[in-house]
Write a protein that holds these residues in place. Structure first.
Motif, PDB file in Angstrom:
ATOM      1  N   VAL A 156      36.821 -84.732 -22.364  1.00  0.00           N
ATOM      2  CA  VAL A 156      37.390 -85.460 -23.498  1.00  0.00           C
ATOM      3  C   VAL A 156      37.441 -86.938 -23.153  1.00  0.00           C
ATOM      4  CG1 VAL A 156      39.489 -85.896 -24.817  1.00  0.00           C
ATOM      5  CG2 VAL A 156      38.736 -83.559 -24.432  1.00  0.00           C
ATOM      6  N   VAL A 157      37.015 -87.777 -24.096  1.00  0.00           N
ATOM      7  CA  VAL A 157      37.074 -89.229 -23.943  1.00  0.00           C
ATOM      8  C   VAL A 157      38.118 -89.770 -24.917  1.00  0.00           C
ATOM      9  CG1 VAL A 157      35.771 -91.386 -23.971  1.00  0.00           C
ATOM     10  CG2 VAL A 157      34.596 -89.232 -23.436  1.00  0.00           C
ATOM     11  N   GLY A 158      39.020 -90.611 -24.419  1.00  0.00           N
ATOM     12  CA  GLY A 158      39.980 -91.287 -25.290  1.00  0.00           C
ATOM     13  C   GLY A 158      39.485 -92.681 -25.615  1.00  0.00           C
ATOM     14  N   ILE A 159      39.471 -93.027 -26.895  1.00  0.00           N
ATOM     15  CA  ILE A 159      38.988 -94.345 -27.338  1.00  0.00           C
ATOM     16  C   ILE A 159      40.091 -95.059 -28.106  1.00  0.00           C
ATOM     17  CG2 ILE A 159      37.238 -95.610 -28.639  1.00  0.00           C
ATOM     18  CD1 ILE A 159      35.496 -93.096 -28.585  1.00  0.00           C
ATOM     19  N   GLY A 160      40.436 -96.244 -27.653  1.00  0.00           N
ATOM     20  CA  GLY A 160      41.326 -97.125 -28.402  1.00  0.00           C
ATOM     21  C   GLY A 160      40.523 -98.290 -28.930  1.00  0.00           C
ATOM     22  N   SER A 161      40.646 -98.593 -30.220  1.00  0.00           N
ATOM     23  CA  SER A 161      39.827 -99.649 -30.819  1.00  0.00           C
ATOM     24  C   SER A 161      40.644-100.505 -31.767  1.00  0.00           C
ATOM     25  CB  SER A 161      38.649 -99.035 -31.590  1.00  0.00           C
ATOM     26  OG  SER A 161      37.919-100.037 -32.286  1.00  0.00           O
ATOM     27  N   ALA A 162      40.225-101.759 -31.878  1.00  0.00           N
ATOM     28  CA  ALA A 162      40.735-102.595 -32.962  1.00  0.00           C
ATOM     29  C   ALA A 162      40.479-101.883 -34.285  1.00  0.00           C
ATOM     30  CB  ALA A 162      40.029-103.945 -32.935  1.00  0.00           C
ATOM     31  N   GLY A 163      41.417-101.970 -35.214  1.00  0.00           N
ATOM     32  CA  GLY A 163      41.328-101.221 -36.456  1.00  0.00           C
ATOM     33  C   GLY A 163      41.122-102.103 -37.662  1.00  0.00           C
ATOM     34  N   PRO A 164      41.173-101.497 -38.835  1.00  0.00           N
ATOM     35  CA  PRO A 164      41.474-100.090 -39.106  1.00  0.00           C
ATOM     36  C   PRO A 164      40.421 -99.126 -38.557  1.00  0.00           C
ATOM     37  CG  PRO A 164      41.659-101.437 -41.107  1.00  0.00           C
ATOM     38  CD  PRO A 164      40.971-102.260 -40.084  1.00  0.00           C
ATOM     39  N   VAL A 165      40.845 -97.876 -38.396  1.00  0.00           N
ATOM     40  CA  VAL A 165      39.962 -96.825 -37.934  1.00  0.00           C
ATOM     41  C   VAL A 165      39.875 -95.741 -39.005  1.00  0.00           C
ATOM     42  CG1 VAL A 165      40.628 -97.282 -35.537  1.00  0.00           C
ATOM     43  CG2 VAL A 165      41.758 -95.439 -36.789  1.00  0.00           C
ATOM     44  N   ASP A 166      38.873 -94.894 -38.857  1.00  0.00           N
ATOM     45  CA  ASP A 166      38.749 -93.713 -39.712  1.00  0.00           C
ATOM     46  C   ASP A 166      38.486 -92.541 -38.780  1.00  0.00           C
ATOM     47  OD1 ASP A 166      37.991 -91.614 -41.369  1.00  0.00           O
ATOM     48  OD2 ASP A 166      36.859 -92.877 -42.746  1.00  0.00           O
ATOM     49  N   THR A 167      39.553 -91.827 -38.420  1.00  0.00           N
ATOM     50  CA  THR A 167      39.403 -90.753 -37.445  1.00  0.00           C
ATOM     51  C   THR A 167      38.666 -89.552 -38.023  1.00  0.00           C
ATOM     52  OG1 THR A 167      41.645 -89.994 -38.023  1.00  0.00           O
ATOM     53  CG2 THR A 167      41.419 -91.420 -36.104  1.00  0.00           C
ATOM     54  N   THR A 168      38.654 -89.405 -39.338  1.00  0.00           N
ATOM     55  CA  THR A 168      37.909 -88.306 -39.952  1.00  0.00           C
ATOM     56  C   THR A 168      36.405 -88.515 -39.781  1.00  0.00           C
ATOM     57  OG1 THR A 168      39.649 -87.971 -41.589  1.00  0.00           O
ATOM     58  CG2 THR A 168      37.492 -87.034 -42.082  1.00  0.00           C
ATOM     59  N   ALA A 169      35.953 -89.738 -40.033  1.00  0.00           N
ATOM     60  CA  ALA A 169      34.530 -90.058 -39.894  1.00  0.00           C
ATOM     61  C   ALA A 169      34.157 -90.459 -38.471  1.00  0.00           C
ATOM     62  CB  ALA A 169      34.156 -91.178 -40.855  1.00  0.00           C
ATOM     63  N   GLY A 170      35.151 -90.797 -37.651  1.00  0.00           N
ATOM     64  CA  GLY A 170      34.865 -91.239 -36.291  1.00  0.00           C
ATOM     65  C   GLY A 170      34.333 -92.652 -36.229  1.00  0.00           C
ATOM     66  N   THR A 171      34.738 -93.487 -37.207  1.00  0.00           N
ATOM     67  CA  THR A 171      34.256 -94.864 -37.278  1.00  0.00           C
ATOM     68  C   THR A 171      35.427 -95.842 -37.252  1.00  0.00           C
ATOM     69  OG1 THR A 171      34.277 -94.799 -39.701  1.00  0.00           O
ATOM     70  CG2 THR A 171      32.207 -94.208 -38.609  1.00  0.00           C
ATOM     71  N   VAL A 172      35.082 -97.118 -37.048  1.00  0.00           N
ATOM     72  CA  VAL A 172      36.091 -98.178 -37.065  1.00  0.00           C
ATOM     73  C   VAL A 172      35.599 -99.298 -37.963  1.00  0.00           C
ATOM     74  CG1 VAL A 172      36.979 -97.639 -34.769  1.00  0.00           C
ATOM     75  CG2 VAL A 172      35.109 -99.272 -34.988  1.00  0.00           C
ATOM     76  N   HIS A 173      36.546-100.099 -38.451  1.00  0.00           N
ATOM     77  CA  HIS A 173      36.201-101.197 -39.359  1.00  0.00           C
ATOM     78  C   HIS A 173      36.990-102.446 -38.989  1.00  0.00           C
ATOM     79  CE1 HIS A 173      34.104 -98.302 -41.949  1.00  0.00           C
ATOM     80  NE2 HIS A 173      35.087 -97.492 -41.622  1.00  0.00           N
ATOM     81  N   PRO A 174      36.865-102.902 -37.737  1.00  0.00           N
ATOM     82  CA  PRO A 174      37.680-104.028 -37.289  1.00  0.00           C
ATOM     83  C   PRO A 174      37.260-105.344 -37.930  1.00  0.00           C
ATOM     84  CG  PRO A 174      36.144-103.355 -35.574  1.00  0.00           C
ATOM     85  CD  PRO A 174      36.027-102.353 -36.665  1.00  0.00           C
TER      86      PRO A 174
END
Length: 317
Positions: free
Chosen positions: A68-86
């Motif tokens: 398992v990989v944990g990813i923290g990203s600048a957001g907003p995020v979309d965990t359903t799609a697995g994408t981010v929109h920083p």
């Protein structure tokens, strides 16, 4: 083999970082590279390179790594799609982040891998609740006060994510009905319009402080520490807006702690003293008044630590 670690990634506007996080919160083997805000292919290649390098080091050192990989990203995020929109990384908007990272980690590990995604503010809160200023506390709000305002909530020891992965998006908590419009999003009267570093600098310069100069929040807080009237008053107004947002969160989540980090918060008591005073004035019920407001205690690796915490929580189900 040593104790199992999880791979953690921290994605920000200036740097991408990766490392291994143990089950007790130690970070090892960390690497980082600059973020290319304009080139999606370059960002993707950089992330793949970090994953390969950290996992290669782990193999060489005989370190066991979970799938398992944990990813923290600048957001907003979309965990359903697995994408981010920083806002500050245009190249990552819509990039299939979790899919790409999981595939690369799986190839390096030689078995299928899964990637879990959270906002960087959520990872900050998780890190502070795990080993930082609110270690072990049951209900924590973590807030980063810098060029913007980010945050996350940890309840009963677990990161609160919400339907899209954006729970704890405190920057858009309203503090002034039909108030100022936030540049970038257009939201009215939200706390980031009043309490971020740039917002307080704008408010001070509108009152004649260093008018026409290229001043920033560091200069503003330094002048406030020296007792200059306008910076002191502007920070008092900004922290009052921040305290109002904290009170809303405390009322909703029955918080025990609010941990404050980020560049503006690094000014120390110049910000924390008026913030505590404003909160104490507003908090009329005992369960709200006894919330602790404390500065961050974690070093620069807190993003990786929080992403690692997300990975461990994903493993535990």
């Amino acid at each position: 083999m040593t104790t199992t670690h999880v791979l953690a990634l921290d994605i920000g506007g200036t740097k991408l970082a990766a490392g291994l996080v143990s089950s007790t919160g130690e970070v090892r083997g960390e690497r980082e590279v600059p973020t290319d805000p304009a080139d999606a292919a370059a960002v993707g290649a950089a992330l793949e390179g970090l994953v390969d390098a950290v996992l290669a080091d782990a193999r060489a050192e005989g370190v066991e790594v979970a799938d398992v990989v944990g990813i923290g990203s600048a957001g907003p995020v979309d965990t359903t799609a697995g994408t981010v929109h920083p806002v500050n990384i245009p190249s990552l908007r819509g990039f299939p982040l979790t899919e790409a990272v999981a595939a690369r980690a799986g190839r390096a590990l030689g078995r299928p891998a899964h990637a879990a995604l959270a906002q960087d503010g959520q990872c900050f809160a998780a890190a502070e609740q795990w080993t930082g200023a609110a270690a072990g506390a049951p209900s924590v709000l973590g807030v980063v006060v810098s060029t913007g305002i980010g945050g996350g909530v940890v309840l009963d020891g677990r990161i609160l994510t919400g339907k899209s992965g954006n729970a704890g998006f405190i920057s858009h908590v309203g503090v002034v009905l039909d108030g100022e419009r936030l540049p970038g999003s257009g939201a009215l009267g939200v706390v980031e319009s009043y309490a971020s570093g740039p917002a307080m600098v704008r408010a001070a310069q509108a009152r004649g402080w260093r008018a026409g100069e290229r001043a920033d929040a560091k200069v503003l807080t330094a002048d406030a520490a020296a007792g200059e009237r306008v910076p002191v008053e502007v920070i008092a107004a900004g922290t009052r807006a921040l305290a109002s947002a904290f009170l809303s969160a405390a009322a909703l989540f029955d918080l025990t702690d609010v941990v404050v980090g980020g560049g503006v918060a690094a000014s120390g008591e110049v910000l924390m003293a008026p913030l505590r005073a404003a909160y104490a004035e507003m908090a009329v019920y005992p369960h709200l008044a006894d919330v602790r407001l404390v500065p961050s205690q974690l070093p620069r690796l807190s993003g990786l630590l929080g992403a690692g915490r997300l990975g461990w929580q994903t493993l535990s189900g």
